[in-house]
Design an enzyme around this catalytic site. Structure first.
Site, PDB file in Angstrom:
ATOM      1  N   LYS A 102      63.698  12.452  40.628  1.00 57.05           N
ATOM      2  CA  LYS A 102      62.759  13.366  41.108  1.00 57.05           C
ATOM      3  C   LYS A 102      62.044  14.082  40.215  1.00 57.05           C
ATOM      4  O   LYS A 102      62.731  15.179  39.641  1.00 57.05           O
ATOM      5  CB  LYS A 102      63.299  14.302  42.246  1.00 57.05           C
ATOM      6  N   SER A 159      65.389  25.658  35.838  1.00 52.98           N
ATOM      7  CA  SER A 159      65.764  27.051  35.627  1.00 52.98           C
ATOM      8  C   SER A 159      67.293  27.286  36.017  1.00 52.98           C
ATOM      9  O   SER A 159      67.786  26.574  36.934  1.00 52.98           O
ATOM     10  CB  SER A 159      64.842  27.671  36.440  1.00 52.98           C
ATOM     11  N   GLU A 184      71.201  21.559  32.865  1.00 50.56           N
ATOM     12  CA  GLU A 184      70.479  21.965  31.767  1.00 50.56           C
ATOM     13  C   GLU A 184      69.747  23.222  32.070  1.00 50.56           C
ATOM     14  O   GLU A 184      68.639  22.720  32.555  1.00 50.56           O
ATOM     15  CB  GLU A 184      69.811  21.133  31.115  1.00 50.56           C
ATOM     16  N   CYS A 201      63.020  25.085  26.805  1.00 47.93           N
ATOM     17  CA  CYS A 201      64.257  26.134  27.084  1.00 47.93           C
ATOM     18  C   CYS A 201      64.935  26.344  25.852  1.00 47.93           C
ATOM     19  O   CYS A 201      65.549  27.622  26.045  1.00 47.93           O
ATOM     20  CB  CYS A 201      65.043  25.102  27.877  1.00 47.93           C
ATOM     21  N   GLU A 220      64.407  35.157  30.512  1.00 48.05           N
ATOM     22  CA  GLU A 220      63.591  33.959  29.989  1.00 48.05           C
ATOM     23  C   GLU A 220      62.194  33.972  30.556  1.00 48.05           C
ATOM     24  O   GLU A 220      61.871  34.080  31.844  1.00 48.05           O
ATOM     25  CB  GLU A 220      64.206  32.578  30.509  1.00 48.05           C
TER      26      GLU A 220
HETATM   27  P1  NAP Z   1      62.711  24.683  38.276  1.00 48.26           P
HETATM   28  O1  NAP Z   1      61.759  25.448  38.982  1.00 48.26           O
HETATM   29  O2  NAP Z   1      63.953  25.068  38.270  1.00 48.26           O
HETATM   30  O3  NAP Z   1      62.305  23.162  38.674  1.00 48.26           O
HETATM   31  C1  NAP Z   1      62.986  21.955  38.148  1.00 48.26           C
HETATM   32  C2  NAP Z   1      63.244  20.929  38.883  1.00 48.26           C
HETATM   33  O4  NAP Z   1      64.166  21.397  40.090  1.00 48.26           O
HETATM   34  C3  NAP Z   1      61.888  20.629  39.581  1.00 48.26           C
HETATM   35  O5  NAP Z   1      61.917  19.135  39.862  1.00 48.26           O
HETATM   36  C4  NAP Z   1      61.849  21.436  40.953  1.00 48.26           C
HETATM   37  O6  NAP Z   1      61.002  20.697  41.902  1.00 48.26           O
HETATM   38  C5  NAP Z   1      63.327  21.015  41.412  1.00 48.26           C
HETATM   39  N1  NAP Z   1      63.936  21.975  42.390  1.00 48.26           N
HETATM   40  C6  NAP Z   1      63.353  23.215  42.801  1.00 48.26           C
HETATM   41  N2  NAP Z   1      64.123  23.692  43.744  1.00 48.26           N
HETATM   42  C7  NAP Z   1      65.309  22.983  43.917  1.00 48.26           C
HETATM   43  C8  NAP Z   1      66.294  22.934  44.935  1.00 48.26           C
HETATM   44  N3  NAP Z   1      66.404  23.861  45.830  1.00 48.26           N
HETATM   45  N4  NAP Z   1      67.063  21.955  44.777  1.00 48.26           N
HETATM   46  C9  NAP Z   1      66.972  20.783  43.871  1.00 48.26           C
HETATM   47  N5  NAP Z   1      65.919  20.604  43.226  1.00 48.26           N
HETATM   48  C10 NAP Z   1      65.012  21.736  42.955  1.00 48.26           C
HETATM   49  O7  NAP Z   1      62.184  24.622  36.712  1.00 48.26           O
HETATM   50  P2  NAP Z   1      60.991  24.443  35.948  1.00 48.26           P
HETATM   51  O8  NAP Z   1      59.993  25.542  36.286  1.00 48.26           O
HETATM   52  O9  NAP Z   1      60.327  23.215  36.535  1.00 48.26           O
HETATM   53  O10 NAP Z   1      61.309  24.244  34.510  1.00 48.26           O
HETATM   54  C11 NAP Z   1      61.366  25.491  33.566  1.00 48.26           C
HETATM   55  C12 NAP Z   1      62.946  25.615  33.734  1.00 48.26           C
HETATM   56  O11 NAP Z   1      63.496  24.609  33.152  1.00 48.26           O
HETATM   57  C13 NAP Z   1      63.063  26.906  32.471  1.00 48.26           C
HETATM   58  O12 NAP Z   1      63.898  27.937  33.161  1.00 48.26           O
HETATM   59  C14 NAP Z   1      63.813  26.203  31.459  1.00 48.26           C
HETATM   60  O13 NAP Z   1      64.572  26.942  30.636  1.00 48.26           O
HETATM   61  C15 NAP Z   1      64.410  25.197  32.112  1.00 48.26           C
HETATM   62  N6  NAP Z   1      64.423  24.011  30.943  1.00 48.26           N
HETATM   63  C16 NAP Z   1      65.625  23.551  30.677  1.00 48.26           C
HETATM   64  C17 NAP Z   1      65.859  22.634  29.734  1.00 48.26           C
HETATM   65  C18 NAP Z   1      67.105  22.485  29.136  1.00 48.26           C
HETATM   66  O14 NAP Z   1      67.525  21.424  28.673  1.00 48.26           O
HETATM   67  N7  NAP Z   1      68.295  23.287  29.027  1.00 48.26           N
HETATM   68  C19 NAP Z   1      64.983  21.682  29.295  1.00 48.26           C
HETATM   69  C20 NAP Z   1      63.832  21.853  29.946  1.00 48.26           C
HETATM   70  C21 NAP Z   1      63.595  23.057  30.607  1.00 48.26           C
HETATM   71  P3  NAP Z   1      59.745  21.082  42.280  1.00 48.26           P
HETATM   72  O15 NAP Z   1      59.266  22.248  41.333  1.00 48.26           O
HETATM   73  O16 NAP Z   1      58.807  19.929  41.944  1.00 48.26           O
HETATM   74  O17 NAP Z   1      59.544  21.727  43.640  1.00 48.26           O
END
Ligand code: NAP
Ligand code: MG
Length: 496
Positions: A177, A231, A252, A286, A383
């Site tokens: 997904k 996140s 991650e 990240c 962050e």
């Molecule tokens: P996000 O809002 O946490 O979303 C990540 C994914 O999770 C999306 O596909 C999102 O779907 C899905 N999601 C949202 N709510 C969910 C739930 N309740 N249950 C299951 N899945 C759910 O993160 P983002 O805004 O896309 O990305 C930015 C974040 O990613 C930053 O905090 C960054 O640090 C982190 N990141 C970490 C790494 C690492 O390797 N540590 C790498 C890259 C990014 P939808 O958004 O499509 O609804």
């Protein structure tokens, strides 16, 4: 305009209620594609397909050579379509073309590495509890089963491959997904996979709201593992949902990494490094070096040089090969980042450079450095996920370690120094998953990547990353064939 359908059990389908959403180019607001939006019912169908495919052994029972061959077919497809994928990544996510081109190249490279990992036999023989010759003890690595792969928007294709590669190499089946914000290249991947010999149901790709279909993946007892990048906040929700059936997890999550410049560093190189660490992909990384810790002796000189270099960065059209800074992914992220610029000012940090929106169309923000910031400020602890770096002063190596480790996160970080031994000593004291010395961002397919503390659970890449998609099974084979010579465990009493 392209229309993408859900990919379930080897077939492309509309969502069960006909719902769709639009993919938008953040540089200009153009609609670039329409994508089917999966319902809970579609999600369950995808889970059932992956479950059936796994339980049938259609993938896990294949010899490693055959799994490797089929994964390699996907690698070839990515390479053949590299230009198209790069352009789509730019228009869907706002990546600069330089970054998107490298993402596609590295996606193919990583997947190729995983195609080779499918050939590895991870089983090992270990010593048993008793004397050698009494038993033979084998540790086998079974595929963990059905995996829900949930990815973020900042490195769309690359994040999908980082999860798909080890899952498939280990013999798992998956439901991927991608983030709604950037689902296009994942759907291109579905199209490419459908043209390979991949058995039906092994890879299913569905788009839609994480809070609905991601929750379904985390809750479903038919899913054995969730691999998530995103996140920390959502990571915690997934962990809670997955606890219902003690589902296996790798998370991650976020970071607030310290980029430490010692007084003996090559200042010009460290300035370039600080820009690369903090502003690569508009700071939407990240592991980015968002807390720039600079030794007090060189603090002012460093700031002056940093400012001069940043003023020369080219902001604008991500399709232009000379652009350094593209747009922020969407309006809500743009507003959130601009909000942090205000917070920093209110907290008393000074703006060294940047601090404003750039232009009137597209969600552009100038690369921004806060000067004379302290580590207790919100802009140093939270962050931001945008082109914002906070510059913090330190006195000596101990002070740098103390400040660097004073964070709820522990994902990346770097040390810039002319003395490798000093830098290594410092690196060893940082509570974080990756430390670069005189470098930043570079990962290796062979070394684990992941976070300490609230940056995550588990690792990606390397053997550690592959093992995250397996269950360890110990098989003890007793070798005493004569029953009269057998002694049962539990007969040792302490001597008086
Ligand atoms: P996000 O809002 O946490 O979303 C990540 C994914 O999770 C999306 O596909 C999102 O779907 C899905 N999601 C949202 N709510 C969910 C739930 N309740 N249950 C299951 N899945 C759910 O993160 P983002 O805004 O896309 O990305 C930015 C974040 O990613 C930053 O905090 C960054 O640090 C982190 N990141 C970490 C790494 C690492 O390797 N540590 C790498 C890259 C990014 P939808 O958004 O499509 O609804
Ligand atoms: Mg988009």
């Amino acid at each position: 305009m392209e229309k993408y359908l859900l990919y379930i059990n080897g077939e492309f389908r509309e969502s069960s209620d006909g719902g769709t959403f639009k993919a938008i180019n953040p540089a200009n607001g153009d609609i670039i594609a329409e994508i089917s939006k999966a319902t809970i019912d579609d999600t369950q169908k995808a889970i059932d397909a992956a479950r059936k495919a796994f339980d049938s052994g259609i993938w896990s029972d294949l010899p490693g050579e055959e799994r490797s061959r089929i994964i390699k077919q996907i690698v070839d497809k990515i390479n053949e379509n590299a230009k198209r994928l790069t352009l789509l990544e730019v228009t869907d996510s706002g990546s600069t073309i330089k970054k998107a081109g490298e993402d596609v190249f590295l996606s193919a490279k990583s997947l190729n590495h995983y195609s080779k990992m499918a050939l590895l036999n991870l089983d090992e023989e270990v010593e048993g509890l008793s004397k050698p010759g009494v038993s033979k003890n084998i540790v086998k690595r079974d595929p963990i089963g059905v995996c829900g792969l949930i990815t973020p928007w900042n490195f769309p294709l690359k994040m999908a491959i980082w999860k798909l590669g080890p899952a498939l190499a280990a013999g798992c089946t998956v439901i991927l997904k991608p983030a709604m914000e950037t689902s296009v290249t994942a759907m291109e991947l579905a199209r490419m996979i459908s043209e390979t010999d991949m058995p039906k149901g092994v890879v299913n790709i569905i788009c839609g709201e994480g809070s609905k279909i991601g929750t379904e993946l985390a809750l479903s007892p038919k899913v054995d593992k969730i691999a998530f990048t995103g996140s920390t906040e959502v990571g915690k929700i997934i962990m809670k949902n997955a606890s219902a059936d003690l589902k296996k997890l790798t998370l991650e999550c976020g970071g607030k990494s310290a980029n430490i410049v010692l007084d003996d560093a090559d200042i010009d190189m460290a300035v370039d490094g600080a820009i690369y660490a903090g502003f690569y992909h508009q700071g939407q990384c990240c592991e980015g070096g968002t807390r720039l810790l600079v030794h007090e002796k060189i603090y002012d000189e460093f700031a002056e040089k940093l400012k001069a270099k940043i003023m020369k960065m080219k902001i604008g059209d991500p399709m232009d090969k000379t652009t350094d800074v593209g747009p922020i992914v969407n309006e809500s992220q743009f507003n959130s980042v601009m909000g942090y610029i205000n917070t920093g000012k209110e907290e008393g940090a000074e703006i060294l450079v940047g601090g404003n929106r750039f232009g009137e169309t597209g969600y552009y923000i100038e690369p921004t450095v806060f000067f004379n910031a302290t580590n207790d400020m919100k802009i140093s602890q939270e962050e931001i996920f945008g082109p914002i770096v906070t510059m913090i002063k330190f006195k000596d190596d101990d002070d740098a370690v103390r400040i660097a480790n004073d964070s709820i996160y522990g994902l990346g970080g770097a040390v810039w120094s002319g003395n490798d031994e000093r830098a290594l000593k410092l690196a060893e004291r940082l509570r974080t998953g990756t430390v670069w010395i005189n470098e930043y961002h570079l990962l290796s397919d062979r070394a684990p990547f992941g976070g300490y503390k609230q940056s995550g659970i588990g690792r990606e890449f390397g053997i550690d990353g592959l093992k995250e998609y397996t269950e360890a099974k110990h098989i003890h084979i007793d070798e005493i064939k004569d029953r009269s010579k057998k002694t049962w465990y539990g007969t040792v009493v302490p001597k008086d």
